[in-house]
Design an enzyme around this catalytic site. Structure first.
Site, PDB file in Angstrom:
ATOM      1  N   ASP A  36       0.426   5.071  -0.117  1.00  0.00           N
ATOM      2  CA  ASP A  36      -0.474   6.214  -0.159  1.00  0.00           C
ATOM      3  C   ASP A  36       0.095   7.220  -1.154  1.00  0.00           C
ATOM      4  OD1 ASP A  36      -2.575   5.493   1.518  1.00  0.00           O
ATOM      5  OD2 ASP A  36      -1.403   5.924   3.306  1.00  0.00           O
TER       6      ASP A  36
ATOM      7  N   HIS B 148       0.856  -1.185   0.000  1.00  0.00           N
ATOM      8  CA  HIS B 148       0.000   0.000   0.000  1.00  0.00           C
ATOM      9  C   HIS B 148       0.896   1.241   0.000  1.00  0.00           C
ATOM     10  CE1 HIS B 148      -3.936   1.824   0.535  1.00  0.00           C
ATOM     11  NE2 HIS B 148      -3.402   2.663   1.408  1.00  0.00           N
TER      12      HIS B 148
ATOM     13  N   ASP C   4      -8.442   0.918   1.692  1.00  0.00           N
ATOM     14  CA  ASP C   4      -8.202   1.934   2.721  1.00  0.00           C
ATOM     15  C   ASP C   4      -9.110   3.152   2.585  1.00  0.00           C
ATOM     16  OD1 ASP C   4      -6.900   2.988   4.946  1.00  0.00           O
ATOM     17  OD2 ASP C   4      -5.314   3.933   3.778  1.00  0.00           O
TER      18      ASP C   4
ATOM     19  N   HIS D  42      -7.420   8.938  -1.402  1.00  0.00           N
ATOM     20  CA  HIS D  42      -8.137   8.792  -0.121  1.00  0.00           C
ATOM     21  C   HIS D  42      -7.486   9.452   1.099  1.00  0.00           C
ATOM     22  CE1 HIS D  42      -5.768   4.875  -0.045  1.00  0.00           C
ATOM     23  NE2 HIS D  42      -5.503   5.341   1.154  1.00  0.00           N
TER      24      HIS D  42
HETATM   25 ZN   LIG Z   1      -4.081   4.477   2.409  1.00  0.00          ZN
END
Ligand SMILES: [Zn+2]
Length: 603
Positions: free
Chosen positions: A269, A267, A379, A595
């Site tokens: 971000d 993951h 997420d 997100h």
């Molecule tokens: Zn995230």
């Protein structure tokens, strides 16, 4: 005992460094044109961040953002490898700058990421190819960036403002020969410990693991290398005789009724405690590491979403993009999500949610010749009930998420279910009972895949989505090693759920359908998936929300007017619909719907 040899003198390890000015992040070719100066182990470099403002403004900047960039430092490394190293199974270069870094070949191809420091995500070793050990010389280039996996937090508190003036020290730049038996014993002991701590005390496997671990402690003598082999032999009584030599074939033995399906994931971000420019580096570091791991662990499957991250890789790191393309073709690097980014799933307009998919799927199709089949938002802070229809229309019938495990009032009642949207369209959804998209591939994770599964009556399967994340990294070798041991133990016992590696996410969903009467045995959830947490993200940082809505409306108007203009002027051939220009505008809007950006959680 973990290392047979360690060499760090300047005749063997020649280092030169060049620090990029300010916060600039020049690419490889540009960096190679600069003047490098001699450097050595122990040198200090930094700062994490250089903002030349009056202190008053600096404090204000720190208050409003958690996402500074970081200074960058390039290292040229030339190694002179002792000839007696040739007798060993493995020779490594260990580089620990205390922060994130990336190793390049001398022609500019990213080879792997480095995570310095002493956290659980530490990865500081680079395996030197056998041909270079034989030749006696080896050169690489390393770019280090003054940020950790989670930015540069004060006192380790990841959501506090960043430490603007942190310096890092080059703790290690050593040529090492690891004692592979000792590392193997450390891993054996760790898995036995996990088994004995996770399973209940009245099971055969737990008893066997506990007794084996105890005996290993008695056998082990740190002054006697032979004790290591003896102790490892004792561990084989739990993992099976000769289990290690079987390598990835360990997954071919035992039952074929697999309950936990392992898939590597990382993951990243797209922005959070770091800005986009740092994310671009994280993508290259994390994915080059995974491509490297695939060479050594044939069972390793790595899955990735977010077309934007692939596009950055294509533009900034073309040699690595080609390597990723080869792995996608080989079926080991697996595309999911179908969207431009892992976007916020409530605030974008309906049209923008559609564009996430059309721009995402178009990118995947044009670069890799295929569209994604599984939507992937692990997420995002809750999901609109419009999604099942949008996912189906984008060509996806499966959906993976997990964020609702963070609910602070109600426990979400299902793990595998049919998610029915507001128009009646449905997708097959899996919310992993492991309750995380950054699992560490421990015995506890594997066990949780079954003990925390809420629909065992209709499906006893779960996805283990493992690998370091949020700040990138992905699976570590120790995770893949642990999974092999866990599988070896479960081949000889029925007390651990059998874990499988190798299949893809779609294979998992196909199997669930096959075993649940095409999904008709599964429970149903109607309407939105509401996250009972992070509620303030819909009401704070209003300027971002306003800017997003303004951009969406403006783009709608631009497209409307451009369509009318192209129809009206069509016969004169003097107006062409500005598709490329509009695409660029949409990509910016879609990117900022990430997100942690649109909700304001990166601020
Ligand atoms: Zn995230």
């Amino acid at each position: 005992m973990l290392f047979t040899h360690r060499v760090d003198d300047s005749h063997r390890v020649k280092l030169e460094v060049w620090s990029a000015p300010g916060l600039s992040k020049p690419l490889f070719q540009e960096a190679m044109k600069q003047n490098f100066k001699p450097a050595k182990k122990g040198d200090s470099f930094g700062p994490s961040y250089t903002l030349k403002l009056a202190p008053r403004f600096e404090v204000e900047y720190m208050r409003v953002t958690r996402s500074p960039s970081a200074t960058n430092h390039w290292w040229k490394v030339a190694l002179d490898i002792p000839s007696y190293f040739q007798q060993y199974e493995r020779v490594q270069f260990e580089f620990d700058p205390g922060c994130e870094a990336m190793i390049f070949s001398t022609d500019g191809t990213p080879l792997q990421g480095i995570t310095g420091g002493f956290g659980g995500d530490r990865r500081v070793e680079h395996i030197i190819p056998a041909s270079a050990v034989k030749k006696g010389t080896y050169s690489i280039v390393i770019e280090s960036s003054c940020n950790g996996m989670f930015g540069v937090p004060w006192n380790g508190d990841t959501i506090a403002p960043p430490d603007m003036n942190r310096f890092f020290g080059l703790a290690s730049a050593d040529l090492v020969v690891p004692n592979m038996d000792a590392w193997g014993l450390l891993a054996d002991f760790n898995t036995l410990k996990e088994i004995s701590e996770t399973l209940t005390g009245n099971t055969g496997l737990q008893n066997k693991a506990l007794v084996a671990a105890n005996e290993i402690m008695n056998i082990f003598d740190n002054k006697d290398l032979a004790s290591v082999k003896k102790a490892r032999k004792r561990a084989e009584e739990v993992f099976g005789s000769g289990w290690e030599k079987k390598g990835e074939k360990i997954y071919d033995e035992g039952t074929d009724r697999h309950q936990v399906w392992g898939i590597g994931y990382c993951h990243i971000d797209t922005a959070w405690l770091w800005p986009y420019r740092v994310t671009q580096q994280k993508v290259a570091r994390s994915w080059s590491t995974q491509v490297d791991l695939m060479e050594r662990y044939p069972e390793h499957r790595f899955t990735c979403s977010q077309a934007q991250q692939f596009k950055w890789l294509e533009e900034l790191y073309p040699p690595l993009f080609e390597r990723v393309r080869e792995k996608v073709k080989a079926g080991t690097f697996h595309l999911v999500g179908g969207a431009w980014v892992e976007n916020d799933a409530n605030m974008p307009s309906g049209e923008a949610l559609v564009r996430q998919f059309t721009h995402g799927q178009r990118y995947f199709e044009t670069r890799f010749g295929k569209r994604c089949e599984t939507a992937w938002l692990p997420d995002s802070f809750g999901l609109t009930g419009a999604y099942p229809q949008l996912m189906r229309m984008a060509g996806m019938k499966y959906f993976f998420t997990q964020k609702l495990s963070w609910n602070n009032i109600n426990v979400f009642p299902h793990s595998t279910f049919n998610w029915v949207g507001i128009d009646g369209t449905q997708v097959l959804c899996h919310m992993t009972p492991v309750d995380t998209y950054t699992a560490q591939a421990t015995v506890n994770d594997i066990n949780k895949g079954v003990t925390n599964h809420k629909n065992l009556e209709s499906s006893d399967k779960s996805l283990l989505v493992f690998g370091n994340g949020d700040g990138g990294g992905g699976p570590l070798p120790k995770m893949l090693d642990n999974l092999r041991r866990i599988r070896a133990a479960s081949n000889n016992s029925r007390e651990l759920p059998p874990v499988i590696m190798g299949p893809l996410v779609e294979d998992f969903f196909d199997k669930v359908l096959e075993e649940s009467n095409a999904g008709t045995d599964l429970p149903t959830w109607n309407g939105e998936l509401y996250l009972e947490f992070h509620r303030g993200t819909y009401t704070s940082h209003g300027s971002i929300k306003k800017g997003n809505r303004k951009s969406e409306i403006l783009l709608r108007d631009v497209e409307h007017v451009a369509t009318l203009a192209s129809l009206y002027r069509y016969h004169k051939h003097d107006y062409e619909y500005p598709k490329a220009k509009i695409d660029v505008c949409w990509e910016k809007v879609l990117l900022n719907q990430f997100h942690d950006v649109l909700p304001g959680s990166a601020m």
